[in-house]
Design a protein around this motif. Structure first.
Motif, short mmCIF file in Angstrom:
data_model
loop_
_atom_site.label_atom_id
_atom_site.label_comp_id
_atom_site.label_asym_id
_atom_site.label_seq_id
_atom_site.Cartn_x
_atom_site.Cartn_y
_atom_site.Cartn_z
N ALA A 78 26.39 39.21 46.84
CA ALA A 78 25.43 40.32 46.77
C ALA A 78 26.02 41.58 47.37
CB ALA A 78 24.15 39.93 47.51
N ALA A 79 26.65 41.44 48.52
CA ALA A 79 27.17 42.62 49.21
C ALA A 79 28.32 43.25 48.45
CB ALA A 79 27.60 42.25 50.62
N ALA A 80 29.17 42.46 47.85
CA ALA A 80 30.35 43.02 47.19
C ALA A 80 30.03 43.56 45.80
CB ALA A 80 31.43 41.95 47.09
N LYS A 81 29.36 42.79 45.01
CA LYS A 81 29.18 43.17 43.62
C LYS A 81 28.05 44.18 43.42
CE LYS A 81 31.17 38.95 41.81
NZ LYS A 81 31.96 38.74 42.99
N ALA A 82 26.87 43.83 43.84
CA ALA A 82 25.73 44.71 43.58
C ALA A 82 25.81 46.00 44.39
CB ALA A 82 24.43 43.98 43.90
N GLN A 83 26.26 45.91 45.63
CA GLN A 83 26.36 47.12 46.45
C GLN A 83 27.41 48.08 45.89
OE1 GLN A 83 24.46 48.09 48.93
NE2 GLN A 83 25.61 49.95 49.28
N THR A 84 28.53 47.56 45.44
CA THR A 84 29.56 48.41 44.87
C THR A 84 29.05 49.09 43.60
OG1 THR A 84 31.29 47.02 45.79
CG2 THR A 84 31.91 48.47 43.99
N LEU A 85 28.41 48.33 42.74
CA LEU A 85 27.86 48.92 41.52
C LEU A 85 26.79 49.96 41.86
CD1 LEU A 85 27.70 49.06 38.46
CD2 LEU A 85 26.07 47.17 38.54
N GLY A 86 25.93 49.65 42.82
CA GLY A 86 24.90 50.60 43.22
C GLY A 86 25.50 51.89 43.76
N LEU A 87 26.51 51.79 44.60
CA LEU A 87 27.14 52.99 45.14
C LEU A 87 27.82 53.80 44.05
CD1 LEU A 87 27.96 54.67 47.64
CD2 LEU A 87 30.06 53.36 47.63
N LEU A 88 28.51 53.13 43.13
CA LEU A 88 29.18 53.85 42.05
C LEU A 88 28.18 54.58 41.15
CD1 LEU A 88 32.00 51.34 41.09
CD2 LEU A 88 32.18 53.42 42.45
N LEU A 89 27.03 53.95 40.89
CA LEU A 89 26.00 54.61 40.09
C LEU A 89 25.42 55.81 40.83
CD1 LEU A 89 24.15 51.52 38.58
CD2 LEU A 89 25.60 53.17 37.37
N ILE A 90 25.22 55.67 42.13
CA ILE A 90 24.71 56.80 42.92
C ILE A 90 25.72 57.94 42.95
CG2 ILE A 90 24.16 57.50 45.29
CD1 ILE A 90 22.73 54.79 45.59
N LEU A 91 27.00 57.61 43.11
CA LEU A 91 28.03 58.64 43.09
C LEU A 91 28.09 59.35 41.74
CD1 LEU A 91 30.91 56.86 45.03
CD2 LEU A 91 29.47 58.75 45.84
N LEU A 92 27.95 58.60 40.67
CA LEU A 92 27.97 59.20 39.34
C LEU A 92 26.76 60.09 39.13
CD1 LEU A 92 29.54 59.33 36.70
CD2 LEU A 92 28.28 57.34 35.92
N GLY A 93 25.59 59.64 39.59
CA GLY A 93 24.39 60.47 39.49
C GLY A 93 24.51 61.73 40.31
N ALA A 94 25.12 61.63 41.49
CA ALA A 94 25.33 62.82 42.32
C ALA A 94 26.33 63.75 41.67
CB ALA A 94 25.78 62.41 43.71
N ALA A 95 27.35 63.19 41.05
CA ALA A 95 28.39 64.01 40.41
C ALA A 95 27.80 64.87 39.29
CB ALA A 95 29.51 63.13 39.88
N LEU A 96 26.79 64.37 38.62
CA LEU A 96 26.16 65.15 37.55
C LEU A 96 25.40 66.36 38.09
CD1 LEU A 96 24.81 62.36 35.20
CD2 LEU A 96 26.80 63.81 34.86
N GLN A 97 24.98 66.30 39.35
CA GLN A 97 24.20 67.38 39.93
C GLN A 97 25.03 68.37 40.76
OE1 GLN A 97 20.86 68.07 39.51
NE2 GLN A 97 21.07 66.55 37.90
N LEU A 98 26.18 67.95 41.23
CA LEU A 98 26.99 68.77 42.13
C LEU A 98 28.01 69.60 41.35
CD1 LEU A 98 27.61 66.16 44.94
CD2 LEU A 98 26.04 68.09 45.00
N PRO A 99 28.46 70.69 41.95
CA PRO A 99 29.53 71.48 41.33
C PRO A 99 30.82 70.67 41.23
CG PRO A 99 28.48 72.73 43.09
CD PRO A 99 27.94 71.34 43.16
N LEU A 100 31.69 71.12 40.37
CA LEU A 100 32.94 70.40 40.10
C LEU A 100 33.84 70.27 41.33
CD1 LEU A 100 34.45 68.98 37.85
CD2 LEU A 100 35.55 71.15 37.30
#
Length: 120
Positions: A39-61
């Protein structure tokens, strides 16, 4: 275009947060360290990567480099950490042995090198 990126960002952020929440539930519910590692390795990593991608869409380059570095650091450190924690849990016999389907380390780590099992 802004509405489309806002909706995509919101979907990615919410999905990432859901994966992080499921990680927390898994860590609380699973019986031993090895099961919790999944749970900690797989789901947490995927969750963090999705959050980072969502943040990247909102932040400047200009924030792309730190976001990529966080993602790379997560992808590089989590497998090493889970390997070390899993081996330590195996060597200290803090496993829930009924949940093991196959003991692949039994031939590599002899029983005399492991701590006595707490399950009796």
């Amino acid at each position: 275009m802004s509405t489309v990126s806002d909706v995509a960002s919101a979907a990615l952020l919410l999905t990432g947060a859901l994966f992080c929440l499921l990680t927390a539930v898994g860590v609380l519910r699973f019986p031993d360290a090895v099961c919790r590692l999944h749970a900690a390795a797989k789901a947490q990593t995927l969750g963090l990567l999705l959050i980072l991608l969502g943040a990247a869409l909102q932040l400047p380059l200009r924030y792309a480099v730190p976001l990529v570095l966080v993602a790379l650091f997560q992808l590089l450190t989590v497998p090493v950490t889970t390997q070390v924690v899993g081996r330590t849990a195996y060597r200290t016999s803090s496993l829930h042995t009924p949940s093991l389907v196959e003991d692949e380390l039994a031939h590599r780590i002899p029983p005399e090198e492991r701590a006595p099992s707490a399950e009796g």
